[in-house]
Motif scaffolding. Sequence first.
Motif, PDB file in Angstrom:
ATOM      1  N   THR A   1       0.855  -1.185   0.000  1.00  0.00           N
ATOM      2  CA  THR A   1       0.000   0.000   0.000  1.00  0.00           C
ATOM      3  C   THR A   1       0.889   1.232   0.000  1.00  0.00           C
ATOM      4  O   THR A   1       1.676   1.440   0.924  1.00  0.00           O
TER       5      THR A   1
ATOM      6  N   VAL B   1       7.376   4.579   6.177  1.00  0.00           N
ATOM      7  CA  VAL B   1       6.731   3.282   6.326  1.00  0.00           C
ATOM      8  C   VAL B   1       6.114   3.290   7.717  1.00  0.00           C
ATOM      9  O   VAL B   1       6.821   3.437   8.713  1.00  0.00           O
ATOM     10  N   ASP B   2       4.789   3.199   7.749  1.00  0.00           N
ATOM     11  CA  ASP B   2       4.055   3.348   9.012  1.00  0.00           C
ATOM     12  C   ASP B   2       4.496   4.618   9.745  1.00  0.00           C
ATOM     13  O   ASP B   2       4.762   4.602  10.948  1.00  0.00           O
ATOM     14  N   ASN B   3       4.585   5.697   8.992  1.00  0.00           N
ATOM     15  CA  ASN B   3       4.899   7.039   9.497  1.00  0.00           C
ATOM     16  C   ASN B   3       6.318   7.200  10.034  1.00  0.00           C
ATOM     17  O   ASN B   3       6.610   8.183  10.694  1.00  0.00           O
ATOM     18  N   ARG B   4       7.200   6.260   9.742  1.00  0.00           N
ATOM     19  CA  ARG B   4       8.602   6.362  10.160  1.00  0.00           C
ATOM     20  C   ARG B   4       9.483   6.480   8.924  1.00  0.00           C
ATOM     21  O   ARG B   4       9.310   5.722   7.963  1.00  0.00           O
TER      22      ARG B   4
ATOM     23  N   THR C   1       7.309  -4.422   3.539  1.00  0.00           N
ATOM     24  CA  THR C   1       6.160  -3.507   3.528  1.00  0.00           C
ATOM     25  C   THR C   1       4.837  -4.225   3.762  1.00  0.00           C
ATOM     26  O   THR C   1       3.802  -3.568   3.895  1.00  0.00           O
TER      27      THR C   1
ATOM     28  N   ARG D   1       1.949  -2.908   5.909  1.00  0.00           N
ATOM     29  CA  ARG D   1       2.352  -1.558   6.333  1.00  0.00           C
ATOM     30  C   ARG D   1       1.940  -0.532   5.290  1.00  0.00           C
ATOM     31  O   ARG D   1       1.713  -0.850   4.131  1.00  0.00           O
ATOM     32  N   SER D   2       1.890   0.710   5.734  1.00  0.00           N
ATOM     33  CA  SER D   2       1.540   1.817   4.858  1.00  0.00           C
ATOM     34  C   SER D   2       2.804   2.568   4.453  1.00  0.00           C
ATOM     35  O   SER D   2       3.600   2.960   5.309  1.00  0.00           O
TER      36      SER D   2
ATOM     37  N   ARG E   1       4.343   5.904   2.455  1.00  0.00           N
ATOM     38  CA  ARG E   1       4.042   7.232   1.895  1.00  0.00           C
ATOM     39  C   ARG E   1       5.298   7.801   1.274  1.00  0.00           C
ATOM     40  O   ARG E   1       6.373   7.747   1.859  1.00  0.00           O
TER      41      ARG E   1
ATOM     42  N   ASN F   1      -6.341  11.535  12.389  1.00  0.00           N
ATOM     43  CA  ASN F   1      -6.301  10.468  13.392  1.00  0.00           C
ATOM     44  C   ASN F   1      -7.638  10.329  14.121  1.00  0.00           C
ATOM     45  O   ASN F   1      -7.957   9.262  14.609  1.00  0.00           O
TER      46      ASN F   1
END
Length: 163
Positions: free
Chosen positions: A5, A50-53, A65, A68-69, A71, A161
């Motif tokens: 994703t 990846v997962d906001n990190r 991945t 996991r998300s 971006r 959130n």
Amino acid sequence: MIELTVNGATHRVDVDPATPLLYVLRNELGLNGAKFGCGMGQCGACTVLVDNRPVFSCLYPVSSTAGRSVRTVEGLGTPARPGPLQQAFIDTQAVQCGYCIAGMIVRAQALLEKVAHPTENQIRAHMSPNLCRCGTHMRILEAIRKVASSGVLHAATNEENRS
């Protein structure tokens, strides 16, 4: 087949699971924001979330991945509607050659989503893994401070959130 994703969209790609995420993003998905810099995780040009990190996608196997998300800079705004950090980088003229900027913006995004009003030391420490060979570090820091002081990014993240 690997399913991942990226920027909210699910993709299936037929690649070796050990393939670095960077190559999948660029070659399979056509997302060219993250750049190949050093290939050793030492410059940050390939930084994605990846997962906001923040991670160095040149070293991160695509198989990691799963579930996991991911971006990329493309997921933070568009040319017509840049995200807050993208606009701040434009406004402060933080871009010279532009090679490092996607990674810089993505790394800064991770910080500002986690810490609403980071100190100067927090900003510098967080950004230290990413390098700019053109020397626009002061303008990059200015752009990050500008967004941090506005609170607009953190407010938008908190709203997402709650949804």
